[in-house]
Design an enzyme around this catalytic site. Sequence first.
Site, PDB file in Angstrom:
ATOM      1  N   ARG A   1      34.759  45.107  45.010  1.00  0.00           N
ATOM      2  CA  ARG A   1      34.989  43.563  44.553  1.00  0.00           C
ATOM      3  C   ARG A   1      34.816  41.978  45.103  1.00  0.00           C
ATOM      4  NH1 ARG A   1      35.797  40.934  49.175  1.00  0.00           N
ATOM      5  NH2 ARG A   1      37.037  38.980  47.532  1.00  0.00           N
ATOM      6  N   GLY A   2      34.645  40.938  43.975  1.00  0.00           N
ATOM      7  CA  GLY A   2      33.922  39.739  44.335  1.00  0.00           C
ATOM      8  C   GLY A   2      32.747  40.408  42.564  1.00  0.00           C
TER       9      GLY A   2
ATOM     10  N   ARG B   1      37.380  44.750  34.798  1.00  0.00           N
ATOM     11  CA  ARG B   1      37.414  44.179  35.036  1.00  0.00           C
ATOM     12  C   ARG B   1      37.107  42.640  34.398  1.00  0.00           C
ATOM     13  NH1 ARG B   1      38.002  42.496  41.379  1.00  0.00           N
ATOM     14  NH2 ARG B   1      40.235  41.661  40.560  1.00  0.00           N
TER      15      ARG B   1
ATOM     16  N   ASP C   1      35.205  33.341  39.484  1.00  0.00           N
ATOM     17  CA  ASP C   1      34.714  34.348  39.229  1.00  0.00           C
ATOM     18  C   ASP C   1      33.664  34.113  37.893  1.00  0.00           C
ATOM     19  OD1 ASP C   1      36.719  35.853  40.576  1.00  0.00           O
ATOM     20  OD2 ASP C   1      36.371  38.279  39.849  1.00  0.00           O
TER      21      ASP C   1
HETATM   22  O1  MRU Z   1      40.005  40.333  43.400  1.00  0.00           O
HETATM   23  P1  MRU Z   1      38.852  40.017  44.016  1.00  0.00           P
HETATM   24  O2  MRU Z   1      39.062  40.841  44.886  1.00  0.00           O
HETATM   25  O3  MRU Z   1      37.948  40.602  43.054  1.00  0.00           O
HETATM   26  O4  MRU Z   1      38.909  38.612  43.710  1.00  0.00           O
HETATM   27  C1  MRU Z   1      37.289  37.876  44.449  1.00  0.00           C
HETATM   28  C2  MRU Z   1      37.445  35.960  43.687  1.00  0.00           C
HETATM   29  O5  MRU Z   1      38.481  35.930  43.890  1.00  0.00           O
HETATM   30  C3  MRU Z   1      36.527  35.918  44.588  1.00  0.00           C
HETATM   31  O6  MRU Z   1      36.535  34.359  45.316  1.00  0.00           O
HETATM   32  C4  MRU Z   1      35.364  35.515  43.886  1.00  0.00           C
HETATM   33  O7  MRU Z   1      34.935  37.053  42.997  1.00  0.00           O
HETATM   34  C5  MRU Z   1      33.727  34.641  44.117  1.00  0.00           C
HETATM   35  S1  MRU Z   1      33.346  36.016  45.524  1.00  0.00           S
HETATM   36  C6  MRU Z   1      32.141  35.483  45.642  1.00  0.00           C
END
Ligand code: MRU
Length: 357
Positions: free
Chosen positions: A51-52, A92, A240
């Site tokens: 994730r991220g 996603r 994101d």
């Molecule tokens: O739902 P997630 O854990 O994928 O959300 C991740 C985030 O909101 C991060 O802050 C974003 O993707 C930036 S990661 C470098």
Amino acid sequence: MNDTATVFSPIRWRDGGLKLLDQTRLPREETWLDCDRPEDVAAAIYRLSVRGAPAIGVTAAYGLVVGLNTLGEGQTLEERFDEVAELLGATRPTAVNLRWALEHGRKVFKRTEGLPDDKRIAALLAWAHETHAADIAANQKMGAHGATLFAAGDKVLTHCNTGALATAGYGTALGVIHASHDEGKVSQVWVDETRPLLQGARLTAWELERLEIPYKVVTDSSCGALMARGLVDRVVVGADRIAANGDAANKIGTYTVAVLANRHNVPFYVAAPLSTIDLETPTGNEIPIEERSADEVREVFGTVVAPENAPAANFAFDVTPNELIAAIITDAGVLEPPYTESIARAFLEQGEPAAPS
Ligand code: MRU
């Protein structure tokens, strides 16, 4: 500085296959998942094993290769590419790096038309490796640019996890904290726990522990009180997707932090590579916001904490309007308001569009 081999990455290509560190099991267990089929890759992205936004993009790049390596009976490579891109693309919706990787991968794949299948797959794998290394290099640049905004002894608050785990390696906002700490500028990190899935308490704390950077985990609702007491000098978060006008989508709760930072005159920064900026999305209003299962809100790690079947809503992200953002830290430098201009300039100066057109 750009020695990607020495940077910890949650994504590995080993023995001809994709391995992902299963982040749903951290910090208790460090388990690597073998992704032999594109369905394994899609499931890992969907359930947040990886994730991220940047990590999702790099994983999708390798996922295309996994797909081409598992061609169906009588299927052409083109048919398989389309099938796998659709499967991965549906996982996603908010992270624009996913779309970025699939569209770039398609361009690379098209350029190999006429070559034998094995050569085409090899070219796509070489590109996936390049994408992996480029993300780490971008994060290291972002860290150096971001550190210029910090001052000695700063206490920094962050939300969600934006470190090596959320990227190909090094991290975005957490990379900026890392670089600033290396320069002696960070005395402590406030880590928002980040409900519902606790990416802050589980993952950011795990990373800061390994980096030996002083931190304290706090409940998400603590940030206003911390700022009111003068205990937060700066906020830095990831994104994101950033719209062309600088509005930034990030983990739910980020907007609340930004409003409170504004109320308390605490600089609020967003750190993200140019590949997270989506020139095709004019403002934050057009960013699709992922809604996840209500169970993630009703439960904490499998234990139901609300009345069973309590109605619940689970928006995974929110949008922080550009006027609350003091600076956007990118691999191309620190962008300042007005963002429509500074973002357009950064893309122009980069020579070729970093986002698909
Ligand atoms: O739902 P997630 O854990 O994928 O959300 C991740 C985030 O909101 C991060 O802050 C974003 O993707 C930036 S990661 C470098």
